[in-house]
Design a protein around this motif. Structure first.
Motif, short mmCIF file in Angstrom:
data_model
loop_
_atom_site.label_atom_id
_atom_site.label_comp_id
_atom_site.label_asym_id
_atom_site.label_seq_id
_atom_site.Cartn_x
_atom_site.Cartn_y
_atom_site.Cartn_z
N ILE A 1 0.83 -1.19 0.00
CA ILE A 1 0.00 0.00 0.00
C ILE A 1 0.87 1.25 0.00
O ILE A 1 1.80 1.38 0.81
CB ILE A 1 -0.94 0.01 1.22
CG1 ILE A 1 -1.82 -1.25 1.24
CG2 ILE A 1 -1.80 1.26 1.22
CD1 ILE A 1 -2.71 -1.39 0.02
N ALA B 1 -3.32 2.61 -2.14
CA ALA B 1 -3.67 1.43 -2.93
C ALA B 1 -2.40 0.67 -3.28
O ALA B 1 -1.28 1.14 -3.05
CB ALA B 1 -4.41 1.84 -4.21
N ASP B 2 -2.57 -0.51 -3.83
CA ASP B 2 -1.47 -1.32 -4.37
C ASP B 2 -1.33 -0.97 -5.84
O ASP B 2 -2.13 -1.40 -6.68
CB ASP B 2 -1.79 -2.81 -4.17
CG ASP B 2 -0.65 -3.71 -4.63
OD1 ASP B 2 0.18 -3.27 -5.45
OD2 ASP B 2 -0.60 -4.87 -4.18
N ARG B 3 -0.30 -0.20 -6.17
CA ARG B 3 -0.13 0.32 -7.52
C ARG B 3 -0.06 -0.79 -8.56
O ARG B 3 -0.72 -0.75 -9.60
CB ARG B 3 1.14 1.17 -7.58
CG ARG B 3 1.38 1.84 -8.94
CD ARG B 3 2.77 2.45 -8.99
NE ARG B 3 3.01 3.31 -7.85
CZ ARG B 3 2.70 4.60 -7.81
NH1 ARG B 3 2.15 5.16 -8.88
NH2 ARG B 3 2.94 5.32 -6.75
N LEU C 1 -3.34 -2.63 -9.30
CA LEU C 1 -4.27 -1.78 -10.06
C LEU C 1 -3.85 -1.70 -11.52
O LEU C 1 -4.70 -1.73 -12.42
CB LEU C 1 -4.32 -0.38 -9.45
CG LEU C 1 -5.14 -0.21 -8.17
CD1 LEU C 1 -5.21 1.26 -7.79
CD2 LEU C 1 -6.53 -0.80 -8.30
N TYR D 1 -8.44 -8.34 -8.00
CA TYR D 1 -7.56 -7.24 -7.58
C TYR D 1 -8.38 -6.03 -7.13
O TYR D 1 -8.06 -5.39 -6.13
CB TYR D 1 -6.65 -6.82 -8.73
CG TYR D 1 -5.52 -7.79 -9.02
CD1 TYR D 1 -4.72 -8.28 -8.00
CD2 TYR D 1 -5.23 -8.19 -10.33
CE1 TYR D 1 -3.68 -9.16 -8.26
CE2 TYR D 1 -4.20 -9.06 -10.60
CZ TYR D 1 -3.43 -9.55 -9.57
OH TYR D 1 -2.40 -10.41 -9.83
N HIS E 1 -9.38 -3.88 -3.12
CA HIS E 1 -9.45 -2.46 -2.80
C HIS E 1 -10.88 -2.04 -2.42
O HIS E 1 -11.22 -0.86 -2.45
CB HIS E 1 -8.98 -1.63 -4.00
CG HIS E 1 -7.51 -1.77 -4.28
ND1 HIS E 1 -6.97 -2.86 -4.94
CD2 HIS E 1 -6.47 -0.96 -3.97
CE1 HIS E 1 -5.66 -2.70 -5.03
NE2 HIS E 1 -5.33 -1.57 -4.46
N LEU F 1 -13.47 2.48 -7.44
CA LEU F 1 -12.50 2.32 -6.36
C LEU F 1 -12.82 3.28 -5.23
O LEU F 1 -12.56 4.49 -5.35
CB LEU F 1 -11.08 2.59 -6.87
CG LEU F 1 -10.54 1.64 -7.94
CD1 LEU F 1 -9.27 2.20 -8.55
CD2 LEU F 1 -10.30 0.25 -7.36
N ARG G 1 -10.29 5.17 0.40
CA ARG G 1 -10.20 4.83 1.82
C ARG G 1 -9.09 5.65 2.48
O ARG G 1 -8.20 6.16 1.81
CB ARG G 1 -9.91 3.34 2.00
CG ARG G 1 -10.98 2.43 1.41
CD ARG G 1 -10.55 0.98 1.45
NE ARG G 1 -9.43 0.73 0.54
CZ ARG G 1 -8.73 -0.39 0.52
NH1 ARG G 1 -9.01 -1.35 1.38
NH2 ARG G 1 -7.74 -0.55 -0.34
N ALA H 1 -6.93 1.30 4.59
CA ALA H 1 -6.15 0.51 3.64
C ALA H 1 -5.19 -0.41 4.36
O ALA H 1 -4.97 -1.56 3.94
CB ALA H 1 -5.40 1.42 2.68
N THR I 1 -4.97 -4.49 4.27
CA THR I 1 -3.77 -5.25 3.97
C THR I 1 -3.60 -6.39 4.95
O THR I 1 -3.28 -7.52 4.60
CB THR I 1 -2.53 -4.33 4.03
OG1 THR I 1 -2.72 -3.25 3.15
CG2 THR I 1 -1.27 -5.07 3.66
#
Length: 356
Positions: free
Chosen positions: A190, A229-231, A234, A317, A321, A340, A343, A348, A352
């Motif tokens: 994240i 977010a998890d780049r 995404l 995925y 999110h 999306l 958050r 976030a 996780t």
């Protein structure tokens, strides 16, 4: 003008009009429904929003002069090339220069929530089935591969070893397929993400894969905030959707990337203050009708030779999110929408830990 207290928390869209049917104020739900910001809406004639609804506009004018309200159960609003069915309640108000309060409600919203819950349940059931199936397949695959390697050592002729190599390679291919069927277990990383950096990465990858004949148009809302977010997940989720669009076009056509703010959305029966909406549109032939209701399930593909894993993984995925992917399709226009929720960093972080 400021809105009466409490309107900002309503889930239904509310427009406040003055005596000349000019939009004087809106709540966040109206911004989301109309896909326009407050600055764009306030000061606009309401006729601009309801083009083709002359009878409704005439009733609004009558409501101002008579100071009486009415309801309209069959109203159509044209938004981004699609028709949104609405019900509407109009009430007279005399406060802070307002004349009418117009409350709009999407008719298909309850159906969308039910459809979303059903889809989520179906995905979870299929995912569990695949996990069980993977455990049953992995052990025999390992045995087959090991036996082929042992057999290869005993074969006297080199040309015979080609057949054992086929067995080994096919066992490895099946093992890789089983690993892809299951959502990767990498823990999310994240960080604060700019969604337009993600979209541009996808655009460049797509342009490199289809250098000729594919046109990618962009309509970005530059006011969108960064969010945790998890780049990489995404990028992969959006890339899978965009690749599907490019493949549907055979690399020849137009894809449109659009970003926008969505206020007060409800996702998986949970309401959020703000979300980022991403539309990926193509002008191809559309999603085949026979797979439309199961397109996000694993092993479902409308393309010959496709594995049917891309959209399934994308949905997984995005679910990580707390979001979702929806689509609508017709000949000449297919739109996939990624939603999306924005958050906090703490939310976030909790997500996780839950994922681990």
């Amino acid at each position: 003008m400021t809105s009466p207290a409490g309107l900002d928390w309503l889930a239904t869209a509310v427009l406040l009009l003055d005596d000349h049917l000019i939009v004087a104020s809106v709540n966040p739900a109206a911004e989301s429904l109309l896909a326009q910001g407050r600055k764009q809406l306030v000061g606009s004639p309401v006729a601009r929003l309801f083009t083709g609804n002359d009878r409704f506009l005439a009733r609004l004018g009558g409501a101002v002069s008579s100071e009486s309200g009415f309801t309209e159960n069959e109203l159509a609003l044209e938004l981004a090339g699609r028709t949104v069915p609405l019900s509407c309640a109009v009430s007279p108000v005399r406060e802070n220069g307002f004349a009418l309060l117009v409350e709009l409600r999407e008719l298909d919203q309850p159906l969308r929530i039910i459809r979303e819950a059903k889809q989520l349940g179906l995905e979870q059931a299929h995912r569990e089935l695949l996990r069980n199936l993977a455990h049953e397949i992995k052990n025999p695959l390992g045995g087959i591969r090991g036996a082929a390697q042992l057999l290869e050592r005993e074969l006297p002729a080199p040309e015979l070893r080609e057949f054992t190599q086929v067995i080994v390679k096919e066992a490895d291919r099946l093992q890789a397929l089983m690993n892809r069927l299951l959502t990767p277990h990498r823990l999310p990383r994240i960080e604060m993400v700019n969604i337009h950096e993600v979209m541009e990465r996808v655009r460049m990858l797509l342009a490199a894969e289809h250098p000729d004949g594919l046109e990618i148009r962009r309509e970005y809302d530059v006011s969108l905030p960064e969010f945790p977010a998890d780049r990489e997940s995404l990028i992969q989720a959006i890339l899978n959707v965009a690749r599907n669009a490019a493949q549907a076009l055979d690399g020849q056509g137009e894809i449109r990337f659009r970003t926008r703010v969505v206020r007060q959305p409800t996702v998986a029966r949970q309401r959020y203050r703000l979300a980022i909406g991403i539309d990926i549109e193509d002008n191809g032939p559309g999603v085949p009708a026979d797979i439309a209701d199961k397109i996000f399930l694993p092993l479902v593909s409308g393309r010959e030779g496709g594995t049917g894993l891309g959209l399934s993984l994308s949905q997984s995925y995005v679910r990580q999110h707390n979001g979702l992917i929806e689509f609508e399709s017709a000949q000449g226009l297919t739109r996939f929408t990624v939603l999306l929720p924005v958050r906090t960093a703490e939310q976030a972080g909790l997500a996780t830990k839950a994922a681990s």
